[in-house]
Motif scaffolding. Structure first.
Motif, PDB file in Angstrom:
ATOM      1  N   ASP A   5       0.824  -1.203   0.000  1.00 42.94           N
ATOM      2  CA  ASP A   5       0.000   0.000   0.000  1.00 42.94           C
ATOM      3  C   ASP A   5       0.860   1.256   0.000  1.00 42.94           C
ATOM      4  O   ASP A   5       0.577   2.218  -0.727  1.00 42.94           O
ATOM      5  N   SER A   6       1.893   1.255   0.812  1.00 41.69           N
ATOM      6  CA  SER A   6       2.770   2.435   0.845  1.00 41.69           C
ATOM      7  C   SER A   6       3.551   2.574  -0.457  1.00 41.69           C
ATOM      8  O   SER A   6       3.823   3.690  -0.915  1.00 41.69           O
ATOM      9  N   ALA A   7       3.890   1.475  -1.108  1.00 39.55           N
ATOM     10  CA  ALA A   7       4.585   1.535  -2.402  1.00 39.55           C
ATOM     11  C   ALA A   7       3.657   2.103  -3.470  1.00 39.55           C
ATOM     12  O   ALA A   7       4.067   2.914  -4.304  1.00 39.55           O
ATOM     13  N   ARG A  13       1.984   9.249  -5.908  1.00 40.14           N
ATOM     14  CA  ARG A  13       2.479  10.617  -5.658  1.00 40.14           C
ATOM     15  C   ARG A  13       3.547  11.006  -6.677  1.00 40.14           C
ATOM     16  O   ARG A  13       3.571  12.146  -7.157  1.00 40.14           O
ATOM     17  N   LEU A  14       4.443  10.072  -7.000  1.00 41.10           N
ATOM     18  CA  LEU A  14       5.486  10.361  -7.989  1.00 41.10           C
ATOM     19  C   LEU A  14       4.888  10.636  -9.367  1.00 41.10           C
ATOM     20  O   LEU A  14       5.335  11.535 -10.088  1.00 41.10           O
ATOM     21  N   ILE A  15       3.857   9.884  -9.740  1.00 36.41           N
ATOM     22  CA  ILE A  15       3.181  10.121 -11.025  1.00 36.41           C
ATOM     23  C   ILE A  15       2.514  11.496 -11.015  1.00 36.41           C
ATOM     24  O   ILE A  15       2.588  12.243 -11.995  1.00 36.41           O
ATOM     25  N   LEU A  16       1.874  11.832  -9.913  1.00 36.91           N
ATOM     26  CA  LEU A  16       1.225  13.134  -9.791  1.00 36.91           C
ATOM     27  C   LEU A  16       2.249  14.269  -9.888  1.00 36.91           C
ATOM     28  O   LEU A  16       2.030  15.265 -10.603  1.00 36.91           O
ATOM     29  N   ILE A  17       3.371  14.110  -9.214  1.00 38.32           N
ATOM     30  CA  ILE A  17       4.440  15.119  -9.277  1.00 38.32           C
ATOM     31  C   ILE A  17       4.999  15.212 -10.696  1.00 38.32           C
ATOM     32  O   ILE A  17       5.238  16.311 -11.217  1.00 38.32           O
ATOM     33  N   ALA A  18       5.186  14.071 -11.360  1.00 37.35           N
ATOM     34  CA  ALA A  18       5.700  14.066 -12.737  1.00 37.35           C
ATOM     35  C   ALA A  18       4.735  14.776 -13.675  1.00 37.35           C
ATOM     36  O   ALA A  18       5.149  15.561 -14.548  1.00 37.35           O
TER      37      ALA A  18
END
Length: 189
Positions: A5-7, A13-18
């Motif tokens: 779940d944390s992964a 979050r990384l996709i959203l930031i990208a």
């Protein structure tokens, strides 16, 4: 919360930031290029853009035979105006005439939408050029054109179908640039 779940949360979050960086980064880059004055090579003109354009409708030129030159904007005819010195032009005038004739012929099927206006004494061979319209000498017209008296030679101007002078080319400017600019303008309908 499990490790998977944390992964997944971290990956989301990384996709959203990208996506955020991709969207706003490209907008920021475009803004920086726009305000730095950069333009794509295909959008640049070779001549000097006159701002504001000179309105020749205020003082319409006359043809050499004394008739008024009609702008006739409905015909969508663009003009290249050569302003030769009021005094003797010398060897440069036949060269300019030859270059303009070559430029006009390179328009091919669009050549009937381009006229060459010649302000000043016409050199020998001008009669053979079908698009040439010799204008009567007019000091007021010369004065209205920016830097029409140029010690370096014969400046050229591009006049739109309505009678506005929009571009100026310095003497001895590359005729390829003149042809490219007018070709772009001919596509505007």
């Amino acid at each position: 919360m499990t490790a998977s779940d944390s992964a997944r949360t971290l990956r989301g979050r990384l996709i959203l930031i990208a996506l955020f960086v991709l969207f706003f980064g490209s907008a920021l880059g475009a803004g920086l290029l726009r305000f730095s004055g950069w333009m794509p090579a295909g959008l640049k003109n070779h001549g000097e853009l006159l701002d504001p354009p000179v309105d020749l409708r205020v003082r319409p030129p006359q043809l050499a035979d004394g008739q008024a030159y009609a702008w006739n904007p409905e015909s969508r005819t663009w003009r290249i105006l050569a302003v030769v010195p009021a005094a003797e032009c010398g060897a440069e005038c036949p060269e300019v005439l030859e270059r303009l004739d070559k430029v006009w012929r390179l328009f091919g099927h669009n050549a009937d939408q381009v006229e060459i206006l010649w302000l000043g004494a016409t050199p020998e061979g001008a009669d053979a050029m079908p698009a040439l319209r010799a204008l009567r000498e007019d000091a007021g017209l010369r004065a209205a054109l920016p830097r029409s008296v140029d010690p370096a030679g014969v400046p050229l101007y591009v006049v739109d179908p309505h009678g506005f002078v929009i571009l100026r080319y310095a003497p001895h400017a590359d005729p390829v640039g003149l042809r490219a600019d007018v070709a772009k303008l001919l596509k505007l309908r």
